[in-house]
Each structure stands twice: as C-alpha cells, then as structure tokens.
Design an enzyme around this catalytic site. Structure first.
Site, PDB file in Angstrom:
ATOM      1  N   GLU A   1      30.455  41.964  29.493  1.00  0.00           N
ATOM      2  CA  GLU A   1      30.087  40.936  28.591  1.00  0.00           C
ATOM      3  C   GLU A   1      29.587  42.009  27.432  1.00  0.00           C
ATOM      4  O   GLU A   1      29.765  41.547  26.258  1.00  0.00           O
ATOM      5  CB  GLU A   1      29.189  39.966  28.752  1.00  0.00           C
TER       6      GLU A   1
ATOM      7  N   GLN B   1      32.032  33.043  29.610  1.00  0.00           N
ATOM      8  CA  GLN B   1      32.735  32.249  30.408  1.00  0.00           C
ATOM      9  C   GLN B   1      31.546  30.976  30.641  1.00  0.00           C
ATOM     10  O   GLN B   1      31.946  29.866  30.659  1.00  0.00           O
ATOM     11  CB  GLN B   1      32.908  32.911  31.687  1.00  0.00           C
TER      12      GLN B   1
ATOM     13  N   HIS C   1      25.263  28.366  35.586  1.00  0.00           N
ATOM     14  CA  HIS C   1      26.366  27.530  34.983  1.00  0.00           C
ATOM     15  C   HIS C   1      25.812  26.416  34.177  1.00  0.00           C
ATOM     16  O   HIS C   1      26.775  25.596  33.738  1.00  0.00           O
ATOM     17  CB  HIS C   1      27.063  27.193  36.110  1.00  0.00           C
TER      18      HIS C   1
END
Ligand SMILES: Cc1ncc(C[n+]2csc(CCOP(=O)(O)OP(=O)(O)O)c2C)c(N)n1
Lengths: 370, 377
Positions: free
Chosen positions: A106, A128, A175
C-alpha cells in the site's frame, strides 16, 4: 465478502460509451473549485437503478472515458475486478496500463501515485479494506497531503484513495474499521463519503476531477443496496451536506452507512410522535456546517452518530463546532453516539458494538429530556 | 500464467519427484544422505500431519458453507511446505505464522478448534503462544509479523538464549509469509534488521504462485529466493511440495540460526490449490490447466507413493484416515458449540492496566442492554 449485483444499465452504457468514444477529451481540469464536475456528455442518460457498488463502477467508467490520464491502481482490481467487484470489467475495457494490479504494497501504491501526479496523471487507488490503509499512512499524511503546499501551489495532487470502510459485514479483524478521524485530522486531504448510489456515481467523478487528494470512503455494508441514479443531473457538489429527512424535534447527523441507521431511527421515532431531521454529512473534510446549523436552529437539539471510536473523533469535532456556532439555539448539549473506544470486536459481538437505531434513539431521548 | 521459464531453471532442492521417487536434484546433493537418518516414525508422522491438514481444510470449507464460519483460508496444496518446516523446529523455537499455517499450529500443540473460533468471529486472537508450543498468533495485516519475528529473535540474542553452543537450549525463530507479502515494506525491513543484527531467524516464504488474483510475477521478476542474497543472507529455493526437502532444508537453516550463523531465507515453491478464502472465485483469474499441472505435483500423493514403496502398509494409511476422520468429527461438533463471548470481552483486554474509559463504557453498555431485557420482561 464479495457480492455482486449486476448493474442494470451496464450494457447500454458500454454501447453508448463506445458510440461516443471519439468525443473523449484530453484536457486535465486545472480549476480546483468545488463545483468542478465531469461532463455528462459521455455517460448514459436517464434514471437507472443501481447498487452503490455498481454506481461507483459507472462513475469510474465515466471518468476513465472522460480523461485518458485517469488510471486505476490497486490490489486485485484487474481480472478479479476487486474483492467487491467495483472495478469489474474496467481492465477489459481500458487495458492493463490504465487499470493496474499493483505489487502488494500500500505504501508503494500511494507513493507511486504521488510521482504519477507530478506528471499530471490522475490515480484512483483502491485500498482493499479499511484496515489495510495503514502501511500507506506515512505516504498519505507526510507526503500526499503536503506536496502542493511544499511546491508553493505549482503542483496538484489529483489522487483519489477509495476505501471500503465500516462494519456490519460479520468479518474478521481489520475488515470493518472506520479510520476516518486519522485522516480528517490531516490538513491537505479532502474526505467524502456517499451514502447512496446517485451520490456515489457523481461524487467519485468529482473526486477524480479534483486537483487535491481525496479520500473516498465507501460504506461497504451499503455496496449492494440499490437506488436510483440520475445520469443527467449531478445534484449536490461533493463537499455539501444535505438534509435527507425533514423533521422538527431533533437533528441527527451521520455519514456513510450510518445514514441508513439514522433514517431507521427516525422512522421508529415518528411512530412514537418524535420528528427527527436527518442530515447526511457527505463531506467529512471540510465539513459543510451551514445546512447543519440551519437545521439545529429550528430543532434546537443535535445528536451526532458515527461507527468510529468516539474519542477524538469527527463526531467530537462536529459537536464542538456546533456548540460554538449555535450555542444560543441549543436547548441541550450536543450528544454523540459512537463505536466504543475499543478495537472493533469479534464479529459475534458486532451488533452490540455498533451504534444501532436503538442507541441513536437513546441519545435522542436524552437530548429531548433536557 | 505459469512461472516464467527462467524461474524453472533456478536450482531447487527436491528429493522426491512428483512421482514419488527419491531422485535428489543437484541442489539437493548435501541433503540426500540425510534422508536415511530420518526415523521411520518421523516419516510416518509427516504423512499423518499432511493428512490432518487436508482434513481440517475440508472441515473448514464445509463449516463455512453451512454458515458456521465467517471465512476459511485453505492450505490445500501447501501441506508439505508447512509440515516439513514445522517438524524441523525444536521445542524451544518460536514460530510466527501469517493466517494459513493451520497444521503448523497443530504440530506445535494448537487445538484446531481455536482456529475455527477465530474464523467464526468469536475471538480476535484465540490462543496463548505459551500454551501452543511457541506458535504465535495469526496476523492478518500482511508481513507485519515479519518484524515481530525479527524483534523476537533480537530478544533471544539479548537474553543469551541462542548461540550458546547448547543445542537443547539455543532457540531460533521462523516466520511464515506469502509471495504477495514479500512486496510489503515490513517484509523488506525485517530482512534488513535480521541481516544487520545477524538474528537467529529463518524467513519461510510459501510461494503458492498467487496473491489472491495476482500472479507472483507482479511481485518479483526473479526468484524470491534471490531476495536472501540481496539482503546478505543465504537464499534457497526448495520444492515446497516435497516434505523431505522442506524438513531437511529448514532444519539445516534453523540449526545454523541457533548456532549463531545468522538468518536465511527459504522460498518454498508450492501452489494454492483452493480458493484464496471461501469468499474468493479463482476461476476469474486462473486456468484449469494450471491447476491440473499443480495437481499432478500433489504433496501428499507423491509422499504416499514413496512411503508405500518403503513398506508402509495399507493398514497404516487406513488408520491415519480414520484418525483424521475422528478428529474432523470432533472438530465439527466443538465448532458448532462455540458461542458468542459475553459483551464484556469487548472491553476486557484492550489494556492490561485499569483504564477509566473501559470501565465507564462497559458499564454503560451493560445498563443499555439491561434496559431492553427489563423492558421486555
Ligand atoms: C497490508 C495488507 N494489504 C492487503 C491485505 C488483503 N489481503 C489478504 S491476503 C492477500 C494476498 C496475500 O497473498 P500472499 O502473501 O501470497 O499469501 P497467500 O494468501 O497466497 O497465502 C491480500 C491482498 C492484507 N491482509 N494486508
């Protein structure tokens, strides 16, 4: 984790776009005023029902068509179309020079986007998941956000960082995060978050046309919810907030997925005789205070809701600013409803962790009781 | 999408061919004589481990499909790389996994239900490394654990627990990561630190050819084994589907690390036969023919052929199957019994020392939830 609802007008759009291919213009917008918006000439017309994810896809497609110095970079955004399928079909359409699967780093993605921007190439980056933006934190906060200043204004940084964020999806650690405060605290970045497909379609294009770095927060739990997208009428510029439900007793404000929670709370409150006005923040940095202050002047009460941790949060900033600017209108202190000041818990506990309509209503009751 | 030609030319330590023949490659020369020294029971254990690993994968995928797990990352195809390297570690060594090294944990004594608890979303950690043979926690932010492992190795040096010359006491560290993760800054910084301080550490890269949908050629245009040399440490490529190569090469470099000879990097060539996780659809990015190619190199099939040739009976294989089936049945049952933890868990371990916000917010949430329970009573 990857759900897919096919965009209704995809084929029609593709056909239309191909038809208009020759009209594509190459000019890079140089004017960073807030109403810089892409031309609608090359997009499909009319109103279509799209999921939020596919509205972003359509917006990306329109931007890629409108300016061939727009590129996409990210992990798994090529043949896979991204883990949320937001870039689905775009590599096939625009090629692997413009839609790039990057090495898995990243910091590398954001750092190279800065160099590309120095040549006027406009990168749209997909990170992501929210929890994976941090390897790029240094590049974002010490470099991306300051290049223009350091160059005395001669260099723009037209970089968009798309970030699926927020909870409600029952996933594993990293997440389901809401990291907006770290970035809202960083001068030099703009931050927006659409809550519905029409805004998503137009705001992504405006973000790409902007000459400053924009963190584009995508409420991932809303990716699959559908709504009308008017391809002819852009609506509000991305930095404007908006009243999405009128009411008279209490104002509640939030962004992204929280807007649905607030609307649900307002629905319940209405059955109990309380009239809630809901403001969709849309822009997190800068914050567009005028509609909010106007609302508070007639409701006299404000609840700020967010999934993010409450301590030193965006909600804290809004509460303080409204208290400063509308002190004499307020009948009660501004209350905040937030995620707790703990890491997002294991999924089995997320419903107790996340601000629910009930948690919002509990705060609404408290501001009304003052 | 298969590996570029020149990668195939890279010297690779392989003892067992895909057909199950003991035919060491040139690069395996120094290891060939060591095979005879591995005890038969150890060799049998490798087979048992690999069979268990595959059975845990099948169980995980099924439970996910039934909604019992949020997600399952399979290690199907990577059994030999994981089992060989894990069995090469000594009791005092420390192992830092990423998130796919299920059998590595089990070999160190981890109850697999702990893995399932993590993937079910009832815990953020799931085990205590002191109780799992120094098998540390899974780490989901790619390559973060590489630096932790290097720091742990620095700690072993600091405390004089390595390179003393006592093989029963000297410890080393092994870190597991994938080909995709090799691109992260942290992965590279860990190599710098380990090399700079000559840490007792083995970097074990499972090159399973894919990082979700991205082929390894996007991460590196030369064999990842060369990353060792670039950072000043030995780098060796092995056939990761050959459990003997994985065992012997890892053992050699862990021994060297414990003896104070510094770090090394092992690239295990293997293949992720399954999806990235149960949420992934590999048909979107890779071909059937590639999967078939690797299927013919299956780590368990070749090993079974070789063991049979050495005299392992059908009864042995049947017994292992049965043990694996029992383990899986027990695992299914216990996974379904895993319940959500109490909400106090949200606040309980954010800090080790008392913290006023945690006390205040836990009490608030309790009162809030009780208000509904009373209201509905
Ligand atoms: C810093 C970071 N970025 C992105 C991700 C999302 N992600 C999870 S696994 C994965 C691919 C990893 O590939 P590799 O390192 O080869 O390991 P494998 O999964 O193949 O075992 C990605 C991109 C992540 N976990 N961490």
């Amino acid at each position: 984790m990857s759900a897919h609802e096919d965009a209704v007008p995809t084929d029609a759009m593709r056909e239309h776009n191909q038809h208009n291919h020759s009209t594509r213009h190459h000019a890079v917008p140089t004017d960073a005023t807030r109403d810089t918006r892409p031309s609608v000439a090359e997009t499909v017309h009319g109103v279509h029902t799209l999921s939020l994810a596919k509205a972003i896809t359509a917006g990306l497609r329109a931007a890629l068509r409108a300016d061939d110095r727009v590129i996409l970079m990210g992990e798994d955004i090529g043949p896979l179309g991204g883990v949320f399928r937001v870039t689905e079909g775009l590599q096939a359409e625009f090629g692997d020079q413009r839609v790039r699967d990057t090495p898995l780093a990243e910091s590398g993605i954001v750092g190279t986007a800065i160099g590309l921007a120095m040549r006027g190439i406009r990168s749209v980056i997909e990170i992501q998941f929210d929890g994976f933006i941090f390897p790029a934190f240094d590049q974002i906060t010490t470099q991306l956000s300051r290049q223009t200043l350091r160059h005395g204004g001669s260099v723009g940084m037209p970089v968009v960082i798309r970030l699926p964020y927020g909870g409600h999806i029952g996933s594993i650690e990293h997440h389901q995060e809401s990291p907006e405060a770290y970035f809202a605290h960083t001068p030099g970045l703009r931050i927006v978050s659409p809550s519905q497909p029409h805004d998503a379609y137009w705001m992504i294009q405006e973000a790409i046309a902007c000459n400053d770095p924009v963190l584009f927060l995508e409420p991932k739990s809303r990716y699959w919810s559908k709504g009308p997208v008017d391809f002819d009428h852009p609506g509000l510029p991305m930095h404007n907030s908006r009243v999405v439900r009128a009411g008279t007793d209490v104002t509640v404000v939030g962004h992204g997925a929280m807007v649905s929670t607030l609307l649900a709370a307002a629905e319940i409150a209405a059955t109990e005789g309380t009239s809630i006005e809901v403001v969709d923040l849309r822009s997190l940095s800068p914050v567009d205070y005028d509609p909010l202050l106007e609302s508070v002047r007639h409701t006299c009460r404000l609840v700020v809701a967010q999934e993010a941790y409450g301590h030193a949060s965006l909600g804290s900033e809004i509460a303080a600013t409204v208290a400063e600017r509308a002190f004499y209108s307020l009948e009660a202190p501004v209350l905040r409803v937030s995620g707790f000041d703990t890491p997002y818990p294991p999924a089995a506990l997320e419903t107790q962790y996340l601000p629910s309509p009930d948690r919002v209503l509990e705060a609404v009751d408290r501001v009304l009781a003052f | 999408m298969t590996a570029p030609e020149r990668e195939c030319d890279e010297p690779t330590v392989q003892l067992l061919t895909p057909d199950g023949l003991l035919q060491p490659t040139a690069a395996a020369e120094e290891y060939a004589p060591l095979v005879a020294g591995i005890k038969e029971e150890v060799l049998r254990q490798f087979y048992r481990d690999m069979t268990f690993s595959r059975r845990v994968d099948i169980t995980g995928a099924n439970l996910q499909r039934q909604g019992q797990l949020a997600l399952w990352p399979p290690s199907f195809g990577q059994e030999a790389a994981q089992v060989g390297s894990a069995r090469a570690a000594r009791a005092q060594d420390h192992l830092f996994p990423s998130y796919r090294e299920h059998i590595v944990g089990m070999i160190r004594g981890l109850d697999p239900v702990r893995l399932f608890a993590l993937m079910r979303g009832v815990t953020l950690g799931g085990w205590d490394p002191r109780e799992t043979g120094n098998f540390h926690l899974y780490t989901l932010v790619l390559a973060s654990q590489n630096l932790h492992a290097t720091g742990y190795a620095m700690g072993l040096q600091f405390d004089g627990e390595t390179a003393t010359g006592d093989p029963d006491r000297d410890a080393a560290v092994i870190v597991y990561y994938g080909d995709g993760a090799t691109s992260q800054g942290d992965a590279n910084e860990a190599l710098v630190f380990a090399s700079s301080y000559q840490c007792p550490q083995v970097f074990f890269v499972q090159n399973n050819q894919w990082a979700i949908s991205v082929p390894v050629s996007r991460q590196s245009r030369h064999p990842l084994a060369h990353r060792g040399g670039g950072f000043g440490m030995p780098g060796v490529r092995i056939d990761g589907n050959d459990v003997l190569a994985s065992y012997l090469v890892t053992r050699r470099y862990l021994d060297a690390a414990r003896a104070g000879e510094g770090p090394s990097l092992i690239e295990a060539m293997t293949y992720r036969m399954g999806a990235h996780t149960t949420a992934d659809d590999p048909t979107k990015y890779r071909t059937d023919s590639e999967v078939e190619l690797w299927s013919a190199r299956d780590p368990i099939v070749r090993y079974k052929t070789w063991l049979s040739g050495r005299g392992a009976s059908a009864a042995f294989f049947a017994e292992v199957e049965e043990e694996a089936e029992d383990m899986a049945a027990d695992l299914r049952r216990r996974t379904q019994e895993l319940v959500a933890p109490p909400r106090s868990v949200i606040f309980a371990h954010v800090y080790q020392d008392p913290h006023p916000l945690m006390v205040e917010q836990a009490a608030w949430l309790d009162a809030f939830e009780h208000s509904f329970e009373e209201g509905s009573a």
